[in-house]
Motif scaffolding. Structure first.
Motif, PDB file in Angstrom:
ATOM      1  N   ALA A 191      -6.341   2.099  -0.289  1.00  0.00           N
ATOM      2  CA  ALA A 191      -6.443   0.725   0.214  1.00  0.00           C
ATOM      3  C   ALA A 191      -5.288  -0.094  -0.348  1.00  0.00           C
ATOM      4  O   ALA A 191      -4.723   0.247  -1.397  1.00  0.00           O
ATOM      5  CB  ALA A 191      -7.783   0.115  -0.220  1.00  0.00           C
ATOM      6  N   PRO A 192      -4.939  -1.194   0.329  1.00  0.00           N
ATOM      7  CA  PRO A 192      -3.860  -2.049  -0.175  1.00  0.00           C
ATOM      8  C   PRO A 192      -4.278  -2.804  -1.424  1.00  0.00           C
ATOM      9  O   PRO A 192      -5.471  -3.044  -1.652  1.00  0.00           O
ATOM     10  CB  PRO A 192      -3.598  -3.010   0.989  1.00  0.00           C
ATOM     11  N   VAL A 193      -3.284  -3.200  -2.215  1.00  0.00           N
ATOM     12  CA  VAL A 193      -3.506  -4.058  -3.376  1.00  0.00           C
ATOM     13  C   VAL A 193      -2.647  -5.305  -3.198  1.00  0.00           C
ATOM     14  O   VAL A 193      -1.723  -5.334  -2.380  1.00  0.00           O
ATOM     15  CB  VAL A 193      -3.144  -3.354  -4.704  1.00  0.00           C
ATOM     16  N   PHE A 194      -2.982  -6.346  -3.981  1.00  0.00           N
ATOM     17  CA  PHE A 194      -2.226  -7.592  -3.934  1.00  0.00           C
ATOM     18  C   PHE A 194      -1.592  -7.858  -5.291  1.00  0.00           C
ATOM     19  O   PHE A 194      -2.222  -7.666  -6.334  1.00  0.00           O
ATOM     20  CB  PHE A 194      -3.140  -8.770  -3.562  1.00  0.00           C
ATOM     21  N   GLY A 195      -0.327  -8.334  -5.276  1.00  0.00           N
ATOM     22  CA  GLY A 195       0.322  -8.690  -6.538  1.00  0.00           C
ATOM     23  C   GLY A 195       1.795  -8.925  -6.329  1.00  0.00           C
ATOM     24  O   GLY A 195       2.309  -8.774  -5.206  1.00  0.00           O
ATOM     25  N   PRO A 196       2.491  -9.299  -7.418  1.00  0.00           N
ATOM     26  CA  PRO A 196       3.940  -9.502  -7.319  1.00  0.00           C
ATOM     27  C   PRO A 196       4.635  -8.218  -6.871  1.00  0.00           C
ATOM     28  O   PRO A 196       4.248  -7.122  -7.279  1.00  0.00           O
ATOM     29  CB  PRO A 196       4.346  -9.885  -8.747  1.00  0.00           C
ATOM     30  N   SER A 197       5.658  -8.368  -6.040  1.00  0.00           N
ATOM     31  CA  SER A 197       6.412  -7.211  -5.545  1.00  0.00           C
ATOM     32  C   SER A 197       6.965  -6.398  -6.707  1.00  0.00           C
ATOM     33  O   SER A 197       7.471  -6.954  -7.682  1.00  0.00           O
ATOM     34  CB  SER A 197       7.570  -7.683  -4.661  1.00  0.00           C
ATOM     35  N   LYS A 209       0.857  -1.190   0.000  1.00  0.00           N
ATOM     36  CA  LYS A 209       0.000   0.000   0.000  1.00  0.00           C
ATOM     37  C   LYS A 209       0.885   1.229   0.000  1.00  0.00           C
ATOM     38  O   LYS A 209       1.630   1.472   0.951  1.00  0.00           O
ATOM     39  CB  LYS A 209      -0.913   0.009   1.226  1.00  0.00           C
ATOM     40  N   ASP A 210       0.835   1.967  -1.079  1.00  0.00           N
ATOM     41  CA  ASP A 210       1.528   3.237  -1.143  1.00  0.00           C
ATOM     42  C   ASP A 210       0.795   4.219  -0.229  1.00  0.00           C
ATOM     43  O   ASP A 210      -0.440   4.175  -0.147  1.00  0.00           O
ATOM     44  CB  ASP A 210       1.524   3.743  -2.588  1.00  0.00           C
ATOM     45  N   PRO A 211       1.541   5.096   0.492  1.00  0.00           N
ATOM     46  CA  PRO A 211       0.858   6.043   1.384  1.00  0.00           C
ATOM     47  C   PRO A 211      -0.238   6.854   0.676  1.00  0.00           C
ATOM     48  O   PRO A 211      -1.231   7.228   1.293  1.00  0.00           O
ATOM     49  CB  PRO A 211       1.989   6.963   1.846  1.00  0.00           C
ATOM     50  N   ILE A 243       6.235  -4.906   0.180  1.00  0.00           N
ATOM     51  CA  ILE A 243       5.543  -5.758   1.158  1.00  0.00           C
ATOM     52  C   ILE A 243       6.023  -5.408   2.567  1.00  0.00           C
ATOM     53  O   ILE A 243       5.223  -5.256   3.506  1.00  0.00           O
ATOM     54  CB  ILE A 243       5.800  -7.253   0.841  1.00  0.00           C
ATOM     55  N   GLN A 244       7.335  -5.247   2.712  1.00  0.00           N
ATOM     56  CA  GLN A 244       7.942  -4.950   4.012  1.00  0.00           C
ATOM     57  C   GLN A 244       7.409  -3.628   4.587  1.00  0.00           C
ATOM     58  O   GLN A 244       7.055  -3.546   5.767  1.00  0.00           O
ATOM     59  CB  GLN A 244       9.468  -4.873   3.844  1.00  0.00           C
ATOM     60  N   ALA A 245       7.332  -2.594   3.745  1.00  0.00           N
ATOM     61  CA  ALA A 245       6.950  -1.266   4.240  1.00  0.00           C
ATOM     62  C   ALA A 245       5.527  -1.254   4.797  1.00  0.00           C
ATOM     63  O   ALA A 245       5.219  -0.527   5.745  1.00  0.00           O
ATOM     64  CB  ALA A 245       7.074  -0.240   3.104  1.00  0.00           C
ATOM     65  N   TRP A 246       4.653  -2.065   4.203  1.00  0.00           N
ATOM     66  CA  TRP A 246       3.238  -2.071   4.618  1.00  0.00           C
ATOM     67  C   TRP A 246       3.021  -2.969   5.831  1.00  0.00           C
ATOM     68  O   TRP A 246       2.155  -2.701   6.656  1.00  0.00           O
ATOM     69  CB  TRP A 246       2.385  -2.494   3.424  1.00  0.00           C
ATOM     70  N   GLU A 247       3.811  -4.034   5.967  1.00  0.00           N
ATOM     71  CA  GLU A 247       3.524  -5.040   6.999  1.00  0.00           C
ATOM     72  C   GLU A 247       4.298  -4.834   8.302  1.00  0.00           C
ATOM     73  O   GLU A 247       3.942  -5.413   9.310  1.00  0.00           O
ATOM     74  CB  GLU A 247       3.862  -6.445   6.485  1.00  0.00           C
ATOM     75  N   TYR A 248       5.403  -4.038   8.307  1.00  0.00           N
ATOM     76  CA  TYR A 248       6.365  -4.196   9.388  1.00  0.00           C
ATOM     77  C   TYR A 248       5.993  -3.515  10.707  1.00  0.00           C
ATOM     78  O   TYR A 248       6.577  -3.831  11.739  1.00  0.00           O
ATOM     79  CB  TYR A 248       7.767  -3.784   8.930  1.00  0.00           C
ATOM     80  N   VAL A 249       5.022  -2.598  10.685  1.00  0.00           N
ATOM     81  CA  VAL A 249       4.614  -1.940  11.919  1.00  0.00           C
ATOM     82  C   VAL A 249       3.475  -2.720  12.563  1.00  0.00           C
ATOM     83  O   VAL A 249       2.498  -3.025  11.883  1.00  0.00           O
ATOM     84  CB  VAL A 249       4.158  -0.501  11.625  1.00  0.00           C
TER      85      VAL A 249
END
Ligand code: CA
Length: 392
Positions: free
Chosen positions: A168-174, A162-164, A220-226
Motif C-alpha cells: 500500500a502507499p505511504v505518505f511523507g516527505p519525498s 508506493k514502491d512496487p 511521488i511522480q512514479a506513483w501518480e503519473y499513470v
C-alpha cells in the motif's frame, strides 16, 4: 553623471543586456538591465514609465518592434554618460521574479533524456522512446504559481509514494528529490484563441530565455503519473534565473537542431535555424557534476510554441514554456540526477561523498553561457535553490 566601463570579455557586456526586476531598500521594484556588475534602472535611463513597475510584462506586451527599438536605445544610452541615480551595484539590490508568469507548460525535448528515462522505466521495450516522441514535442501543463526566483529555498515536498514491492502507499516527505536542468522560453506576445502561431512567426512572439530548474520528486511522480502525467511530483516548485536574456541577443548562438527523422508534419517544419548553442553547467554543493549542451535538443523552441498553439489554444504575455531536461549523449552531460546516477545505482562523487538524490541542506545552481557576436560570450545569471526540511 557617470560613465560605465565594462570590458568586452564580460559575460554581461553590451552584447547581452538581460532584463530583470530589482529593488533597493525603501523603493518599489523596477525593471533594470544588467551591464557588467551594474543594474541600470530603465525607467530612469530611458525616461520611460513602462519600466517603472515590478514586472517585464507591460514591456513584453508592446511587441517585437518595441523590443528592438528599446534594445538599441539601451545600447546607445549605456555608451554615453549615464545618470548616477540610475545605476546600482549588483550586490546592493534584491532581484525578484522578472515576469508575472501566465500559463506554464513543460516539454520533453531532449532525445537523450527521453531515451534514458525510457531505458530506466521501460527496460523491456525495443525502443526507449514512446511511439509519438519523434512526431510531436511532448509536454504537460504545470503550475505557474510555484515558479520562484533564484535564491528561494525549496521545501522538500511531501506526498504519496508506493514502491512496487509495497502492499500500500505511504505518505511523507519525498526520499527521491531530484533536479531537471532546463531552459525556459518567455512568450512576449501571445495569440488569440483559434489563431495558432506558425513556426515561421515564433520569432515575433518569443521574448527571451531563462534558466529553469524543474525540481522533481521521483517517488511521488512514479506513483501518480499513470495515466495522466506529472502533477504533485512537479508542482511544488520550479526555480528560474532572475535575468531574462533577450532572444535578440542570441543571434550568434543559433545552430541547426539535430536532423529530425522521420520528417515532421508540415506545421512543425522549420523555415530557419532555431537551435541554440547554450552550454549549461550544473553545480551540486559547489561542485560541477554535469554540463548539459542545449545544442543537442531534438525539438526547437519555435516547434514547441507552434505545437502548443496548433489546436487553437491561446497564449498570453508572460506564458512560459520549458524545454524539458537537457541531456547530451555523454554521461557527464545528463541534466537530472536520476539519469546521472542511473536511478541511484551509480552514485556520483560530490565533495568526496557518493551521492544519488538530494539531501536537506543541499544547494543546486544552474549556470549557462552562449556565444555572442565577435567572439564574445553571454551569461544567463544563475538558478540557485537550497533544499530545506519538511517540516521546516
Ligand atoms: Ca521537466
Amino acid at each position: 553623471m557617470t560613465t560605465l566601463v565594462v570590458p568586452t570579455d564580460d559575460l554581461y557586456g553590451l552584447q547581452n543586456l538581460p532584463y530583470g526586476v530589482y529593488s533597493v531598500p525603501g523603493q518599489e521594484p523596477g525593471v533594470g538591465v544588467r551591464y557588467g556588475d551594474h543594474v541600470v534602472d530603465l525607467a530612469r535611463l530611458l525616461n520611460d514609465e513602462t519600466f517603472a513597475t515590478g514586472s517585464l510584462n507591460p514591456f513584453m506586451a508592446q511587441g517585437r518592434a518595441r523590443w528592438i527599438a528599446v534594445r538599441a536605445a539601451i545600447i546607445e544610452a549605456l555608451t554615453g554618460d549615464v545618470a548616477a541615480e540610475a545605476v546600482h551595484e549588483l550586490d546592493a539590490v534584491v532581484l525578484h521574479l522578472p515576469i508575472e508568469v501566465a500559463d506554464y507548460v513543460d516539454f520533453y525535448a531532449s532525445e537523450h533524456h527521453a531515451s534514458n528515462m525510457g531505458r530506466l522505466f521501460r527496460p523491456g521495450s525495443a525502443d526507449p522512446l514512446s511511439p509519438n516522441w519523434r512526431h510531436l514535442p511532448i509536454g504537460y501543463h504545470g503550475r505557474s504559481a510555484s515558479i520562484v526566483v533564484s535564491g528561494t529555498d525549496i521545501m522538500r515536498p511531501a506526498g504519496q509514494r508506493k514502491d512496487p514491492a509495497d502492499a500500500a502507499p505511504v505518505f511523507g516527505p519525498s526520499t527521491r528529490l531530484d533536479i531537471e536542468a532546463e531552459l525556459g522560453f518567455v512568450v512576449g506576445t501571445g495569440n488569440p484563441m483559434g489563431q495558432p502561431i506558425p513556426v515561421a512567426e515564433a520569432e515575433e512572439h518569443l521574448f527571451g530565455v531563462v534558466l529553469f530548474n524543474d525540481w522533481s520528486a521521483r517517488d511521488i511522480q512514479a506513483w501518480e503519473y499513470v495515466p495522466l502525467g506529472p502533477n504533485l511530483g512537479k508542482s511544488f516548485a520550479c526555480t528560474v534565473s532572475a535575468w531574462v536574456v533577450p532572444m535578440l541577443a542570441l543571434q550568434a548562438a543559433k545552430v541547426s537542431i539535430p536532423v529530425q527523422k522521420p520528417a515532421v508534419l508540415p506545421y512543425l517544419a522549420l523555415d530557419r535555424v532555431w537551435g541554440l548553442d547554450i552550454e549549461i553547467v550544473v553545480e551540486w554543493n559547489g561542485q560541477v557534476v554535469s554540463r548539459p549542451p542545449y545544442a543537442s535538443m531534438y525539438w526547437s523552441p519555435a516547434q514547441m510554441l507552434a505545437h502548443l498553439t496548433v489546436n487553437g489554444a491561446p497564449t498570453r504575455t508572460g506564458d512560459l514554456f520549458a524545454s524539458g531536461t537537457i541531456s547530451g549523449p555523454d554521461k557527464n552531460q545528463r541534466g537530472a540526477f536520476i539519469e546521472l546516477t542511473w536511478n541511484g545505482a551509480e552514485p556520483v562523487d560530490v565533495n568526496g561523498r557518493p551521492r544519488t538524490f538530494l539531501e536537506d541542506g543541499d544547494e543546486v545552481v544552474l549556470r549557462a553561457t552562449a556565444p555572442g557576436p565577435g567572439g564574445t560570450r553571454l551569461g544567463f545569471g544563475e538558478a540557485r535553490g537550497r533544499i530545506v526540511p519538511n517540516p521546516p
